[in-house]
Design an enzyme around this catalytic site. Structure first.
Site, PDB file in Angstrom:
ATOM      1  N   HIS A  33       0.832  -1.220   0.000  1.00 42.26           N
ATOM      2  CA  HIS A  33       0.000   0.000   0.000  1.00 42.26           C
ATOM      3  C   HIS A  33       0.864   1.267   0.000  1.00 42.26           C
ATOM      4  CE1 HIS A  33      -4.011  -1.822   0.237  1.00 42.26           C
ATOM      5  NE2 HIS A  33      -3.400  -2.786   0.889  1.00 42.26           N
ATOM      6  N   THR A  34       2.062   1.137  -0.509  1.00 37.29           N
ATOM      7  CA  THR A  34       2.948   2.295  -0.631  1.00 37.29           C
ATOM      8  C   THR A  34       2.942   2.837  -2.060  1.00 37.29           C
ATOM      9  OG1 THR A  34       4.686   0.648  -0.902  1.00 37.29           O
ATOM     10  CG2 THR A  34       4.554   1.723   1.240  1.00 37.29           C
ATOM     11  N   ALA A 121      -6.226 -14.528  -5.423  1.00 42.71           N
ATOM     12  CA  ALA A 121      -5.191 -14.974  -4.486  1.00 42.71           C
ATOM     13  C   ALA A 121      -4.195 -13.862  -4.165  1.00 42.71           C
ATOM     14  CB  ALA A 121      -4.457 -16.181  -5.070  1.00 42.71           C
ATOM     15  N   GLY A 122      -4.453 -12.662  -4.690  1.00 43.06           N
ATOM     16  CA  GLY A 122      -3.547 -11.540  -4.426  1.00 43.06           C
ATOM     17  C   GLY A 122      -2.255 -11.650  -5.214  1.00 43.06           C
ATOM     18  N   ASP A 170       1.528  -3.715  -9.545  1.00 44.43           N
ATOM     19  CA  ASP A 170       1.229  -5.035 -10.115  1.00 44.43           C
ATOM     20  C   ASP A 170       1.553  -5.087 -11.600  1.00 44.43           C
ATOM     21  OD1 ASP A 170       0.317  -5.310  -7.591  1.00 44.43           O
ATOM     22  OD2 ASP A 170      -1.785  -5.615  -8.106  1.00 44.43           O
TER      23      ASP A 170
HETATM   24  C1  GAF Z   1      -3.110  -4.203  -5.041  1.00 41.12           C
HETATM   25  C2  GAF Z   1      -2.892  -3.031  -6.000  1.00 41.12           C
HETATM   26  F1  GAF Z   1      -3.244  -3.384  -7.265  1.00 41.12           F
HETATM   27  C3  GAF Z   1      -1.451  -2.532  -5.959  1.00 41.12           C
HETATM   28  O1  GAF Z   1      -1.337  -1.381  -6.755  1.00 41.12           O
HETATM   29  C4  GAF Z   1      -1.001  -2.251  -4.526  1.00 41.12           C
HETATM   30  O2  GAF Z   1      -1.548  -1.052  -4.052  1.00 41.12           O
HETATM   31  C5  GAF Z   1      -1.343  -3.422  -3.613  1.00 41.12           C
HETATM   32  O3  GAF Z   1      -2.699  -3.812  -3.729  1.00 41.12           O
HETATM   33  C6  GAF Z   1      -1.065  -3.103  -2.172  1.00 41.12           C
HETATM   34  O4  GAF Z   1       0.297  -2.881  -1.976  1.00 41.12           O
HETATM   35  O5  GAF Z   1      -2.381  -5.323  -5.453  1.00 41.12           O
END
Ligand code: GAF
Length: 383
Positions: A33-34, A121-122, A170
């Site tokens: 979340h950075t 699944a992240g 991502d």
């Molecule tokens: C998700 C988002 F798509 C990324 O951009 C990122 O913010 C992440 O959450 C948290 O670090 O995967």
């Protein structure tokens, strides 16, 4: 996978594809979340990927087939807009829309999508599809767009067609990944460097909670707004501040905490996490994985207690391994509310760990626990 997708393409469209592109899912070692707060992240592309096989048509029709779901979707190039009831076509259509916005005269096409990135699944299964599509279109239409610009286009597809206001991590990891390296990415300047991550005897073990709570995307956008609120309050006194990247804990004490304990906790997590990543990169450069691993546990604690994006399933998995000497570090990964934990584990202890954590989790949560040992691979490419 190449043969599987080729033969699926042949059986749906009765011809061979012009192009097959592979684009991987990702892990992130630390720095969560950075990205949308202009901080740093440390992701890598992995050996699970989305594949798109594609051929141009002579008309304006678009035909899509998702092999894993056995679902078809059709539209045409004059009618590219987000659709409500199923999600996967949005990742492709959103990516194609970015080319239309650039004024590229696109044509109709046939495509087959297949992926072994587990959904929910992240591991960024959607970013993988977006990057694969953008990369394929750049190739098919000879648009010569550089890779970082393609990353930004793939991110826009997610914003505009999936409604998740994600950061850049991502898509960047999927497109730019490099075998056996993590990417130290400055999300403010988009400067990046590859840091070797081939660890003798240590593996990246992903433990999948197999839950994705429905809060995930709405809470994600809420966190973004909470961070923005903190920045606005700090700017009242320090007007050169642009994002939480420029904010210190002293500024939060002075200008945010007195106004809202909740916003303080959210933004303090981010400020600490940005610094934690910088220190974690030093650990990595010094080969001190114990220290890096400890920081991963601290990240989990912050994500759970301060940023409030964890859930009982993720907390269970992180807590279970916390005092296991074979686990150097563990934490929830990605946006939160489900998905995987990432664990740095001594290779020779993995079987024993699975043998104990799997029944314990399944018993406590009444859910299956699946796991993957991930290797770090190259980013988006033609296969
Ligand atoms: C998700 C988002 F798509 C990324 O951009 C990122 O913010 C992440 O959450 C948290 O670090 O995967």
């Amino acid at each position: 996978m190449k043969q599987i997708i080729e033969s699926a393409f042949y059986s749906v469209y009765n011809s061979s594809p012009n192009l097959i592109v592979r684009s991987p899912g990702r892990v992130n070692i630390i720095g969560e979340h950075t990205d949308y707060n202009n901080g740093f992240v440390l992701p890598a592309a992995i050996d699970k990927a989305a594949y798109i096989a594609i051929s141009l048509r002579d008309d304006d029709e678009i035909h899509l087939f998702a092999k894993d779901l056995n679902e078809h979707f059709s539209t045409d190039i004059h009618n590219i807009k987000p659709i409500g009831d199923i999600s996967w076509p949005n990742y492709i259509l959103g990516s194609v829309a970015q080319f239309q916005k650039l004024g590229v005269q696109i044509r109709g096409f046939n495509a087959v999508l297949a992926s072994d990135v587990p959904m929910g699944a992240g591991l960024s299964s959607s970013a993988a599809v977006e990057c694969a599509t953008v990369f394929a279109f750049n190739q098919l239409f000879n648009t010569n767009i550089d890779k970082v610009k393609m990353v930004l286009m793939a991110q826009k597809a997610e914003h505009e067609f999936a409604g998740v206001m994600c950061g850049i991590m991502d898509q960047f990891a999927s497109m730019m990944g490099k075998k056996d390296h993590v990417i130290q990415l400055d999300c403010q300047s988009l400067e990046y460097k590859y840091v070797p991550f081939k660890l003798e005897g240590i593996k990246i073990l992903l433990l999948n909670t197999n839950v994705k709570h429905s809060l995930a995307s709405s809470e994600y956008n809420t966190r973004r707004n909470e961070c923005k609120q903190a920045v606005t309050w700090v700017q009242e006194k320090y007007n050169s501040v642009q994002s939480l990247r420029d904010v210190s804990e002293q500024m939060l004490d002075e200008l945010v905490l007195p106004k809202s304990k909740l916003i303080d906790q959210r933004s303090r997590f981010v400020v600490q996490e940005i610094q934690r990543l910088i220190n974690g990169c030093e650990d990595l450069n010094n080969g001190n994985l114990e220290a890096l691993g400890k920081k991963m546990f601290e990240t989990h604690h912050g994500l759970s207690q301060m940023y409030a994006v964890s859930c009982k399933e993720l907390d269970f998995l992180a807590d279970f391994v916390r005092h296991n000497p074979a686990v150097l570090g563990a934490r929830m990964m990605g946006g939160g509310f489900g998905g995987c934990t990432i664990n740095l584990v001594y290779e020779n202890a993995i079987d024993e760990l699975i043998a104990s954590i799997q029944p314990a989790y399944e018993n406590a949560m009444q859910l299956p626990l699946t796991y993957y040992v991930a290797s770090i691979e190259n980013g988006t490419e033609i296969i």
